[in-house]
Scaffold this active site. Structure first.
Site, PDB file in Angstrom:
ATOM      1  N   LYS A   1       0.846   5.272   8.002  1.00 41.52           N
ATOM      2  CA  LYS A   1       1.579   5.586   6.765  1.00 41.52           C
ATOM      3  C   LYS A   1       0.231   5.756   5.493  1.00 41.52           C
ATOM      4  O   LYS A   1       0.398   6.753   4.781  1.00 41.52           O
ATOM      5  CB  LYS A   1       2.341   4.392   6.348  1.00 41.52           C
TER       6      LYS A   1
ATOM      7  N   THR B   1       0.984  -1.205  -0.033  1.00 40.80           N
ATOM      8  CA  THR B   1       0.063  -0.082   0.049  1.00 40.80           C
ATOM      9  C   THR B   1       1.045   1.316   0.028  1.00 40.80           C
ATOM     10  O   THR B   1       1.361   1.555   1.031  1.00 40.80           O
ATOM     11  CB  THR B   1      -0.829   0.023   1.101  1.00 40.80           C
TER      12      THR B   1
ATOM     13  N   LYS C   1      -7.436   1.821  -2.435  1.00 36.81           N
ATOM     14  CA  LYS C   1      -7.088   1.525  -0.953  1.00 36.81           C
ATOM     15  C   LYS C   1      -7.086   2.623  -0.021  1.00 36.81           C
ATOM     16  O   LYS C   1      -7.368   2.218   1.167  1.00 36.81           O
ATOM     17  CB  LYS C   1      -5.589   0.963  -1.404  1.00 36.81           C
TER      18      LYS C   1
HETATM   19  P1  NAP Z   1       5.502  -6.475   7.552  1.00 36.33           P
HETATM   20  O1  NAP Z   1       5.069  -7.883   8.026  1.00 36.33           O
HETATM   21  O2  NAP Z   1       6.258  -5.512   8.405  1.00 36.33           O
HETATM   22  O3  NAP Z   1       6.609  -6.894   6.486  1.00 36.33           O
HETATM   23  C1  NAP Z   1       7.093  -5.943   5.718  1.00 36.33           C
HETATM   24  C2  NAP Z   1       8.127  -6.527   4.531  1.00 36.33           C
HETATM   25  O4  NAP Z   1       8.761  -5.400   3.693  1.00 36.33           O
HETATM   26  C3  NAP Z   1       9.086  -7.334   5.057  1.00 36.33           C
HETATM   27  O5  NAP Z   1       9.500  -8.226   4.204  1.00 36.33           O
HETATM   28  C4  NAP Z   1      10.166  -6.286   5.001  1.00 36.33           C
HETATM   29  O6  NAP Z   1      11.818  -6.828   4.914  1.00 36.33           O
HETATM   30  C5  NAP Z   1      10.069  -5.614   3.780  1.00 36.33           C
HETATM   31  N1  NAP Z   1      10.704  -4.349   3.686  1.00 36.33           N
HETATM   32  C6  NAP Z   1      10.362  -3.194   4.236  1.00 36.33           C
HETATM   33  N2  NAP Z   1      11.060  -2.379   3.853  1.00 36.33           N
HETATM   34  C7  NAP Z   1      12.071  -2.992   2.940  1.00 36.33           C
HETATM   35  C8  NAP Z   1      13.098  -2.049   2.109  1.00 36.33           C
HETATM   36  N3  NAP Z   1      13.491  -0.798   2.156  1.00 36.33           N
HETATM   37  N4  NAP Z   1      13.661  -3.128   1.275  1.00 36.33           N
HETATM   38  C9  NAP Z   1      13.421  -4.374   1.259  1.00 36.33           C
HETATM   39  N5  NAP Z   1      12.300  -4.816   1.816  1.00 36.33           N
HETATM   40  C10 NAP Z   1      11.718  -4.155   2.686  1.00 36.33           C
HETATM   41  O7  NAP Z   1       4.334  -5.573   6.795  1.00 36.33           O
HETATM   42  P2  NAP Z   1       2.886  -6.501   5.955  1.00 36.33           P
HETATM   43  O8  NAP Z   1       2.084  -6.308   7.352  1.00 36.33           O
HETATM   44  O9  NAP Z   1       3.369  -7.702   5.483  1.00 36.33           O
HETATM   45  O10 NAP Z   1       2.576  -5.372   5.024  1.00 36.33           O
HETATM   46  C11 NAP Z   1       3.280  -5.117   3.727  1.00 36.33           C
HETATM   47  C12 NAP Z   1       2.331  -4.304   3.018  1.00 36.33           C
HETATM   48  O11 NAP Z   1       1.108  -4.803   3.001  1.00 36.33           O
HETATM   49  C13 NAP Z   1       2.348  -2.827   3.519  1.00 36.33           C
HETATM   50  O12 NAP Z   1       2.293  -1.774   2.595  1.00 36.33           O
HETATM   51  C14 NAP Z   1       0.821  -2.861   4.235  1.00 36.33           C
HETATM   52  O13 NAP Z   1       0.284  -1.530   4.374  1.00 36.33           O
HETATM   53  C15 NAP Z   1       0.249  -3.742   3.273  1.00 36.33           C
HETATM   54  N6  NAP Z   1      -0.989  -4.452   4.138  1.00 36.33           N
HETATM   55  C16 NAP Z   1      -1.049  -5.034   5.350  1.00 36.33           C
HETATM   56  C17 NAP Z   1      -2.099  -5.706   5.834  1.00 36.33           C
HETATM   57  C18 NAP Z   1      -1.982  -6.458   7.044  1.00 36.33           C
HETATM   58  O14 NAP Z   1      -3.021  -6.889   7.701  1.00 36.33           O
HETATM   59  N7  NAP Z   1      -0.671  -6.738   7.774  1.00 36.33           N
HETATM   60  C19 NAP Z   1      -3.323  -5.556   5.162  1.00 36.33           C
HETATM   61  C20 NAP Z   1      -3.251  -5.175   3.917  1.00 36.33           C
HETATM   62  C21 NAP Z   1      -2.175  -4.465   3.346  1.00 36.33           C
HETATM   63  P3  NAP Z   1      12.294  -7.152   6.251  1.00 36.33           P
HETATM   64  O15 NAP Z   1      11.830  -8.465   6.687  1.00 36.33           O
HETATM   65  O16 NAP Z   1      13.705  -7.307   5.955  1.00 36.33           O
HETATM   66  O17 NAP Z   1      12.117  -6.039   7.429  1.00 36.33           O
END
Ligand code: NAP
Length: 298
Positions: free
Chosen positions: A244, A101, A176
């Site tokens: 964010k 997102t 979104k």
């Molecule tokens: P998360 O568990 O914090 O995972 C984030 C991922 O992004 C990790 O694999 C992290 O790698 C990677 N990352 C972050 N910064 C990076 C960078 N500069 N270079 C390379 N890799 C990087 O987050 P998430 O919940 O999966 O969310 C991911 C996306 O989906 C976000 O945009 C979020 O807003 C969206 N989203 C989340 C949900 C939810 O319920 N969680 C629902 C809908 C949408 P590392 O392991 O190295 O930190």
């Protein structure tokens, strides 16, 4: 689609959402490679037959479709255009699907830069929570050229239940932002209602059950009221990530002339949660702020 005709998919970002998406793609039979910045998130993917590669460029050089799911706009920019990024390895004719997102305007810039090297781009942010990612029941909001969206569709159908093409590149991210604004109001409303129930001496679980068949029913009431009542907020969806998303929505509101008082209030409460050490709590921790204002946990 036969096993042979499935495109080779490379997944970047094996966090809460991307890890579950990659696992579902492997289970659906897509030849899969994956990359995560920090090692240690890869065992499930390897157990399902996926290959772990060293850089986004290496991943892109062998993938027909690259699916990205990382945190924020600068993170997508870095995995696309940074050192050893996707753009350094992608071949003309391949396609990038971004399920993160992020900001719609930046999304359009990224798509235009990739188009100059013949790489297609689809924005496909998702909603439905970590449960939706695990169970492949996400609602997916898609922006892109029709031909690119059709190429992306079999991949998206393996990770979600509904795939809606909303317009050109950036339209998925804009939709979104709408979703995140609605969620802000819903979480705040459920949190306030539950605090009122607690302060009024009602049995809150009985109230939740009674309301669940009526007009106040919602995904948040059904799935997050338990956490709010326990005042315990395991992930989920990090407060910092929703903050964010509200930043993106409030920027869009400034540009378009929309006035979003509830989203602005939720952003301020979430900024307070981040400042007091709760950035990594589930977003239902908005209830922590409302409980605290009412003196519930003093
Ligand atoms: P998360 O568990 O914090 O995972 C984030 C991922 O992004 C990790 O694999 C992290 O790698 C990677 N990352 C972050 N910064 C990076 C960078 N500069 N270079 C390379 N890799 C990087 O987050 P998430 O919940 O999966 O969310 C991911 C996306 O989906 C976000 O945009 C979020 O807003 C969206 N989203 C989340 C949900 C939810 O319920 N969680 C629902 C809908 C949408 P590392 O392991 O190295 O930190």
């Amino acid at each position: 689609m036969t096993e042979q005709s499935r495109p080779r998919v490379g997944v970047i970002g094996l966090g809460t959402m991307g890890g579950a998406m990659a696992a579902n793609l492997a289970r659906a039979g897509f030849p899969l490679a994956a990359w995560n910045r920090t090692p240690g998130h890869t065992s499930e993917i390897e157990a399902l037959g996926g290959m772990i590669v060293a850089t986004p460029a290496a991943l892109a050089s062998t993938a027909d479709i690259v699916l990205i799911c990382v945190s924020d706009t600068p993170d997508v920019e870095s995995v696309l255009f940074g050192r050893d990024g996707v753009a350094a390895g992608a071949t003309a004719g391949s396609l990038v699907i971004d399920c993160s997102t992020i900001d719609p305007a930046a999304t359009r810039r990224f798509a235009a830069a990739l188009a100059r090297q013949g790489v297609g781009f689809v924005d496909a942010p998702v909603t439905g929570g970590s449960e939706g990612a695990r169970n492949a029941t996400l609602a997916i909001l898609v922006g892109g050229a029709p031909a690119d969206v059709e190429r992306a569709r079999p991949v998206l159908q393996a990770i979600g239940r509904t795939v809606t093409h909303l317009g050109p590149v950036g339209a998925g991210q804009a939709a979104k932002a709408v979703n995140q604004v609605i969620l802000a109001g819903t979480y705040l409303g459920v949190a306030e209602g539950l605090v009122l129930a607690l302060k009024s001496g009602l049995d809150p679980e009985q109230v939740v059950a009674a309301l669940s068949g009526g007009a106040a029913q919602s995904w948040v009431l059904a799935n997050r009221s338990g956490r709010m009542l326990a005042n315990d907020y395991p992930l989920g969806f990090k407060v910092a990530l929703h903050l964010k998303d509200l930043g993106i929505a409030l920027d869009m509101a400034r540009e378009s002339g929309a006035v979003l008082p509830v989203a602005a209030l939720a952003a301020q409460l979430e900024a307070g949660l981040v400042a007091t050490g709760h950035a990594a709590d589930d977003m239902s921790a908005l209830a922590r702020a409302i409980r605290s204002l009412s003196g519930l946990d003093a």
